[in-house]
Scaffold this active site. Structure first.
Site, PDB file in Angstrom:
ATOM      1  N   GLY A  70       1.815   2.992  10.736  1.00 54.94           N
ATOM      2  CA  GLY A  70       2.292   4.265  10.262  1.00 54.94           C
ATOM      3  C   GLY A  70       3.404   4.505  11.325  1.00 54.94           C
TER       4      GLY A  70
ATOM      5  N   ASN B 250       0.813  -1.295   0.186  1.00 54.29           N
ATOM      6  CA  ASN B 250       0.173  -0.011  -0.037  1.00 54.29           C
ATOM      7  C   ASN B 250       0.977   1.236  -0.027  1.00 54.29           C
ATOM      8  OD1 ASN B 250      -1.790   2.100   0.300  1.00 54.29           O
ATOM      9  ND2 ASN B 250      -2.618   1.413   2.595  1.00 54.29           N
TER      10      ASN B 250
ATOM     11  N   HIS C  27      -9.761   1.109   4.764  1.00 54.30           N
ATOM     12  CA  HIS C  27      -8.495   1.367   5.242  1.00 54.30           C
ATOM     13  C   HIS C  27      -8.811   2.416   6.403  1.00 54.30           C
ATOM     14  CE1 HIS C  27      -4.478   2.706   6.116  1.00 54.30           C
ATOM     15  NE2 HIS C  27      -3.973   1.584   5.660  1.00 54.30           N
TER      16      HIS C  27
ATOM     17  N   SER D 154       2.933  -1.664  10.526  1.00 54.06           N
ATOM     18  CA  SER D 154       4.474  -1.699  10.815  1.00 54.06           C
ATOM     19  C   SER D 154       4.996  -2.919  10.542  1.00 54.06           C
ATOM     20  CB  SER D 154       4.712  -1.337  12.337  1.00 54.06           C
ATOM     21  OG  SER D 154       4.049   0.051  12.337  1.00 54.06           O
TER      22      SER D 154
ATOM     23  N   GLU E 229      -6.070  -4.781  10.510  1.00 59.80           N
ATOM     24  CA  GLU E 229      -4.846  -3.796  10.861  1.00 59.80           C
ATOM     25  C   GLU E 229      -5.219  -2.927  11.929  1.00 59.80           C
ATOM     26  OE1 GLU E 229      -2.619  -2.588   6.928  1.00 59.80           O
ATOM     27  OE2 GLU E 229      -4.439  -1.508   7.111  1.00 59.80           O
TER      28      GLU E 229
ATOM     29  N   GLU F 104      -7.148   4.813   7.385  1.00 58.71           N
ATOM     30  CA  GLU F 104      -6.939   6.073   7.188  1.00 58.71           C
ATOM     31  C   GLU F 104      -8.224   6.857   6.475  1.00 58.71           C
ATOM     32  OE1 GLU F 104      -3.265   5.578   5.497  1.00 58.71           O
ATOM     33  OE2 GLU F 104      -2.280   5.321   7.199  1.00 58.71           O
TER      34      GLU F 104
ATOM     35  N   LYS G  61       0.022   4.122  -0.359  1.00 61.61           N
ATOM     36  CA  LYS G  61      -0.689   5.332   0.200  1.00 61.61           C
ATOM     37  C   LYS G  61      -0.407   6.489  -0.831  1.00 61.61           C
ATOM     38  CE  LYS G  61      -0.286   3.425   4.758  1.00 61.61           C
ATOM     39  NZ  LYS G  61      -0.256   3.633   6.033  1.00 61.61           N
TER      40      LYS G  61
HETATM   41  P1  PGA Z   1       2.607   0.601   7.573  1.00 61.86           P
HETATM   42  O1  PGA Z   1       1.098   0.890   6.947  1.00 61.86           O
HETATM   43  O2  PGA Z   1       3.171  -0.692   7.209  1.00 61.86           O
HETATM   44  O3  PGA Z   1       3.099   1.718   7.185  1.00 61.86           O
HETATM   45  O4  PGA Z   1       2.382   0.802   9.303  1.00 61.86           O
HETATM   46  C1  PGA Z   1       0.162  -0.500   6.724  1.00 61.86           C
HETATM   47  C2  PGA Z   1      -0.950   0.112   6.082  1.00 61.86           C
HETATM   48  O5  PGA Z   1      -1.657   1.199   6.809  1.00 61.86           O
HETATM   49  O6  PGA Z   1      -1.718  -0.471   5.550  1.00 61.86           O
END
Ligand code: PGA
Length: 251
Positions: free
Chosen positions: A170, A9, A94, A211, A164, A96, A11
């Site tokens: 993040g 992803n 997601h 992460s 998640e 976010e 983003k």
């Molecule tokens: P991250 O994001 O690996 O940077 O923690 C994962 C995600 O939001 O899909």
């Protein structure tokens, strides 16, 4: 054995088409050498057309789509536009996007739109906090019940769930969940799916995201009861991500 699934992803990255193309090529090269793992790359919508058909074995994904199939929807991209551009998977719900106001009902409409366009929804669920009273279990079950409300039994083979936990995502998060935490939740999610859909739901792939890095990918894959990983930051690294793919494939 079920094929492993690793989803990148990106983003809202990278900033230029040149970087996007380079990243896609590096991941594509690494993916071509894998034997037991499928790779899905989800770039921002503006790069979908750019990377589609550019070679390598990575499959193309998107990070979001409109719940509507047509009409006056300024700024939106429909599921069929994505499918026609070569997209096979779409991340839905997601955290976010949920933080920007997306509800379980929106997720359910988007899941239906993605299935109608013959793509696979990667449905994200996960709690915001781990409260001592265990409300986080209910929060996640509700996301599944409401978010998958329009999925029929016959579509079960076409969905993927990504667990998640929001707090683990993040660079400002608390770091990855522990393997035990993930295992516990993944078993809980699998049980909830079976309760909702019946025992055929046992084959729905469940991924972990939050992460994930080169250094912890193997541990999650081996001990967290998952079928794959959803990777954010580390998927932007042209050295680390191909390495992560090789490690997972060799397990
Ligand atoms: P991250 O994001 O690996 O940077 O923690 C994962 C995600 O939001 O899909």
């Amino acid at each position: 054995m079920k094929r492993k699934l690793i989803v990148a992803n990106w983003k809202m990255n990278p900033d230029t088409s040149l970087e996007a193309l380079h990243l896609w090529e590096e991941i594509g090269k690494a993916s071509s050498a894998l034997k037991k793992t499928s790779v899905v790359v989800c770039p921002p919508a503006i790069y979908v057309g750019l990377v589609a058909g550019q070679g390598g074995q990575a499959l193309l994904g998107a990070q979001n789509c409109s719940a509507s199939s047509e009409g006056a929807r300024t700024g939106e991209v429909s599921a069929s536009m994505l499918a026609n551009a070569g997209v096979a998977y779409v991340i839905v719900g997601h955290s976010e996007r949920r933080a920007m106001g997306e509800t379980n009902n929106d997720v359910s409409e988007k899941v239906a739109a993605v299935l109608r366009a013959d793509m696979v929804p990667l449905v994200c669920v996960g709690e915001r906090v781990r409260d001592p009273d265990g409300f986080y279990l209910k929060e996640t079950t509700t996301q599944l019940e409401e978010g998958l409300a329009k999925v029929s039994k016959k579509n079960l083979s076409k969905i993927v769930i990504a667990y998640e936990p929001v707090w683990a995502i993040g660079k400002n998060g608390a770091g990855p969940a522990s393997v035990t935490d993930v295992l516990e939740m993944v078993l809980y999610i699998r049980r909830a799916l079976i309760r909702i859909f019946g025992k055929e739901a046992a084959k729905v792939p469940v991924l972990y995201g939050g992460s994930v890095e080169v250094k912890n990918a193997a541990e999650f894959m081996e001990h967290a009861g998952i079928d794959g990983l959803l990777v954010g930051r580390e998927s932007l690294n042209t050295k680390a991500f191909p390495e992560l793919l090789r490690i997972v494939d060799h397990l």
